[in-house]
Design a protein around this motif. Structure first.
Motif, short mmCIF file in Angstrom:
data_model
loop_
_atom_site.label_atom_id
_atom_site.label_comp_id
_atom_site.label_asym_id
_atom_site.label_seq_id
_atom_site.Cartn_x
_atom_site.Cartn_y
_atom_site.Cartn_z
N ALA A 92 0.82 -1.20 0.00
CA ALA A 92 0.00 0.00 0.00
C ALA A 92 0.86 1.26 0.00
O ALA A 92 1.96 1.28 0.55
CB ALA A 92 -0.90 -0.01 1.23
N THR A 93 0.30 2.30 -0.62
CA THR A 93 0.95 3.61 -0.62
C THR A 93 -0.09 4.67 -0.31
O THR A 93 -1.29 4.45 -0.48
CB THR A 93 1.61 3.93 -1.98
OG1 THR A 93 0.60 3.93 -2.99
CG2 THR A 93 2.69 2.93 -2.33
N ARG A 113 -2.62 -2.29 -2.91
CA ARG A 113 -2.21 -3.17 -4.01
C ARG A 113 -2.09 -4.61 -3.51
O ARG A 113 -1.00 -5.19 -3.50
CB ARG A 113 -0.88 -2.68 -4.58
CG ARG A 113 -0.98 -1.33 -5.25
CD ARG A 113 0.37 -0.89 -5.84
NE ARG A 113 0.23 0.37 -6.52
CZ ARG A 113 0.33 1.57 -5.94
NH1 ARG A 113 0.56 1.65 -4.64
NH2 ARG A 113 0.18 2.67 -6.64
N PRO A 114 -3.23 -5.19 -3.12
CA PRO A 114 -3.17 -6.55 -2.60
C PRO A 114 -2.80 -7.56 -3.70
O PRO A 114 -3.32 -7.49 -4.81
CB PRO A 114 -4.57 -6.80 -2.06
CG PRO A 114 -5.43 -5.78 -2.68
CD PRO A 114 -4.57 -4.63 -3.08
N GLU A 115 -1.89 -8.45 -3.34
CA GLU A 115 -1.53 -9.57 -4.20
C GLU A 115 -2.06 -10.82 -3.51
O GLU A 115 -1.61 -11.16 -2.41
CB GLU A 115 -0.03 -9.64 -4.38
CG GLU A 115 0.53 -8.41 -5.10
CD GLU A 115 2.04 -8.44 -5.23
OE1 GLU A 115 2.66 -9.49 -4.98
OE2 GLU A 115 2.60 -7.39 -5.59
N VAL A 116 -3.04 -11.46 -4.15
CA VAL A 116 -3.77 -12.56 -3.54
C VAL A 116 -3.51 -13.82 -4.34
O VAL A 116 -3.53 -13.81 -5.57
CB VAL A 116 -5.29 -12.25 -3.53
CG1 VAL A 116 -6.07 -13.39 -2.94
CG2 VAL A 116 -5.56 -10.95 -2.80
N THR A 117 -3.30 -14.92 -3.63
CA THR A 117 -3.22 -16.24 -4.27
C THR A 117 -4.42 -17.04 -3.81
O THR A 117 -4.68 -17.14 -2.61
CB THR A 117 -1.92 -16.97 -3.89
OG1 THR A 117 -0.80 -16.14 -4.24
CG2 THR A 117 -1.80 -18.30 -4.62
N HIS A 150 -8.01 0.68 -5.19
CA HIS A 150 -7.56 -0.70 -5.09
C HIS A 150 -7.02 -1.16 -6.43
O HIS A 150 -7.68 -0.95 -7.47
CB HIS A 150 -8.71 -1.61 -4.67
CG HIS A 150 -9.40 -1.11 -3.44
ND1 HIS A 150 -10.53 -0.33 -3.50
CD2 HIS A 150 -9.10 -1.25 -2.13
CE1 HIS A 150 -10.89 0.00 -2.27
NE2 HIS A 150 -10.04 -0.54 -1.43
N GLU A 151 -5.85 -1.76 -6.42
CA GLU A 151 -5.24 -2.31 -7.62
C GLU A 151 -4.83 -3.75 -7.32
O GLU A 151 -3.66 -4.06 -7.18
CB GLU A 151 -4.03 -1.47 -8.05
CG GLU A 151 -4.39 -0.05 -8.41
CD GLU A 151 -3.18 0.82 -8.74
OE1 GLU A 151 -2.02 0.34 -8.64
OE2 GLU A 151 -3.38 2.01 -9.08
N PRO A 152 -5.83 -4.64 -7.20
CA PRO A 152 -5.52 -6.01 -6.80
C PRO A 152 -4.95 -6.86 -7.94
O PRO A 152 -5.23 -6.62 -9.11
CB PRO A 152 -6.88 -6.55 -6.36
CG PRO A 152 -7.86 -5.79 -7.18
CD PRO A 152 -7.26 -4.41 -7.34
#
Length: 159
Positions: A92-93, A113-117, A150-152
């Motif tokens: 996040a920023t 900027r969540p990076e989800v698997t 949000h930029e997931p």
């Protein structure tokens, strides 16, 4: 009747260098954030404001509260919608803009900027879509007066 929840913290200034606040250079901005039996959070001002870069500052804590709240609601939504998340990390920023006079400022935007698997490829689209539902639920995001974007990124596979 609506439920209410109360929160309590203690902020304890630890930055008296022997002269108190005789002038703005005579004291440290060091302080601790305390809550019950939890470990203290070593905090200070942002280094741009004479703070200690090795300690958390209020601006970072606000951004982390936004990112944490988003993550917790997102994981909840995934669990009730059948999306198995195996990993989650957010980079996040936030941007704070100072007033022209230099006396104050305000956050103007935060970007999560969540990076989800996810475990199953068939749930990836649902996983992406659920990020859009979180802002209406996240207590922190609903309480701030600046945009939270949000930029997931959603990946599939084992964590």
């Amino acid at each position: 009747m609506a439920a209410t929840h109360a929160y309590e913290v203690t902020v304890e200034w630890t930055g008296n260098l022997g002269e108190g606040t005789r002038d703005h250079r005579a004291f440290s901005r060091a302080h601790e954030v305390l809550a019950g039996a939890k470990p203290p959070i070593a905090a200070s001002a942002d280094p741009a404001f004479r703070g200690d870069e090795e300690r958390w500052n209020p601006e970072e804590l606000l951004l982390s509260a936004l990112a944490q709240c988003h993550m917790l609601w997102y994981l909840h939504l995934c669990s009730v919608r059948g999306v198995v998340v195996t990993a989650y990390e957010d980079h996040a920023t936030a941007t704070m803009t100072m007033d022209a006079a230099g006396g104050g400022g305000a956050f103007t935007e935060a970007v999560l900027r969540p990076e989800v698997t996810v475990a199953d490829e068939s749930t990836a689209e649902t996983a992406r879509a659920l990020h859009a539902e979180v802002p209406g639920l996240c207590f922190i995001a609903r309480s701030v007066n600046f945009p939270v974007r949000h930029e997931p990124v959603v990946r599939t596979g084992a964590a």
